[in-house]
Motif scaffolding. Structure first.
Motif, PDB file in Angstrom:
ATOM      1  N   THR A  43      68.713 -85.476   8.646  1.00 24.16           N
ATOM      2  CA  THR A  43      67.348 -85.622   8.155  1.00 24.16           C
ATOM      3  C   THR A  43      67.077 -87.089   7.848  1.00 24.16           C
ATOM      4  O   THR A  43      67.870 -87.749   7.179  1.00 24.16           O
ATOM      5  N   ALA A  68      70.300 -80.878  -1.710  1.00 24.37           N
ATOM      6  CA  ALA A  68      70.076 -79.717  -0.838  1.00 24.37           C
ATOM      7  C   ALA A  68      69.649 -78.516  -1.683  1.00 24.37           C
ATOM      8  O   ALA A  68      69.832 -78.503  -2.908  1.00 24.37           O
ATOM      9  N   THR A 109      72.503 -83.972   6.831  1.00 24.99           N
ATOM     10  CA  THR A 109      72.306 -82.544   6.619  1.00 24.99           C
ATOM     11  C   THR A 109      70.951 -82.147   7.191  1.00 24.99           C
ATOM     12  O   THR A 109      70.028 -82.962   7.205  1.00 24.99           O
ATOM     13  N   SER A 110      70.855 -80.910   7.652  1.00 27.33           N
ATOM     14  CA  SER A 110      69.583 -80.376   8.127  1.00 27.33           C
ATOM     15  C   SER A 110      68.936 -79.618   6.984  1.00 27.33           C
ATOM     16  O   SER A 110      69.624 -78.976   6.190  1.00 27.33           O
ATOM     17  N   ALA A 111      67.630 -79.697   6.893  1.00 33.19           N
ATOM     18  CA  ALA A 111      66.918 -79.017   5.813  1.00 33.19           C
ATOM     19  C   ALA A 111      65.474 -78.790   6.218  1.00 33.19           C
ATOM     20  O   ALA A 111      64.960 -79.446   7.122  1.00 33.19           O
ATOM     21  N   THR A 112      64.814 -77.856   5.541  1.00 40.97           N
ATOM     22  CA  THR A 112      63.375 -77.685   5.683  1.00 40.97           C
ATOM     23  C   THR A 112      62.667 -78.214   4.445  1.00 40.97           C
ATOM     24  O   THR A 112      61.464 -78.437   4.461  1.00 40.97           O
ATOM     25  N   PHE A 114      63.800 -80.530   0.529  1.00 41.95           N
ATOM     26  CA  PHE A 114      64.751 -81.026  -0.462  1.00 41.95           C
ATOM     27  C   PHE A 114      64.103 -80.821  -1.825  1.00 41.95           C
ATOM     28  O   PHE A 114      62.978 -81.300  -2.043  1.00 41.95           O
TER      29      PHE A 114
END
Length: 175
Positions: A43, A68, A109-112, A114
């Motif tokens: 990200t 996260a 890290t991948s996230a939609t 935070f």
């Protein structure tokens, strides 16, 4: 009063996501979070740092941490300052009063979303993460009432922090 202001008010009410960027302020300047979005490596979050004085300024990865959704602290693995190459090492640049500098942080890290992104321990909360793709075609604005004398087309839309959607509006008189 012309119909143009009424259309702008209607558009603002129809698109409630339009607002300012999230900001953290320090004695030497401020960081405005522009957007976070998914990239191949994780990200990427883009900030604008606006210094309050002319000086040589350095930036380091340890200043930027994303939290996260499970509570893990994810330190930035690399920075890009003023669109320079990514580096894990401190990066230095000459800054000038009130001239913004783009600082991008890469989090592995991948996230939609935070819950928190910190800059030197100061928190920015509820940060949405968009996709890496930018809209290539204009996004049509919601239809205005029939009484409107203008058509509105929204272009260059970009998701910003806090669910903000920033676009360029083109108003064209109806014929």
């Amino acid at each position: 009063m012309t119909r143009l202001p009424a259309l702008i008010v209607l558009t603002a009410l129809t698109l409630p996501a339009v607002a300012g960027a999230q900001r953290v302020v320090f004695p030497n300047g401020a960081y405005d979070l522009q957007a976070c979005y998914g990239v191949e490596q994780g990200t990427k979050c883009d900030f604008l740092y606006t210094p309050l004085e002319e000086r040589s300024m350095f930036f380091q990865t340890s200043w930027f941490v994303a939290v996260a959704v499970d509570g893990r602290n994810v330190p930035a693995q690399a920075l890009s300052v003023a669109n320079a190459n990514w580096t894990a090492y401190p990066s230095s640049i000459k800054t000038f009063r009130n001239v913004p500098v783009k600082v991008s942080a890469l989090f592995p890290t991948s996230a939609t979303t935070f819950p928190v992104v910190t800059v030197s321990g100061s928190a920015i909360r509820n940060v949405p993460v968009g996709s890496g793709a930018r809209p290539a075609t204009p996004v049509q604005a919601p239809a205005a009432p029939a009484a409107s004398a203008y058509d509105a087309v929204m272009t260059n839309c970009a998701a910003k922090a806090g669910g903000v959607l920033v676009c360029t509006a083109t108003l064209t008189p109806k014929r």
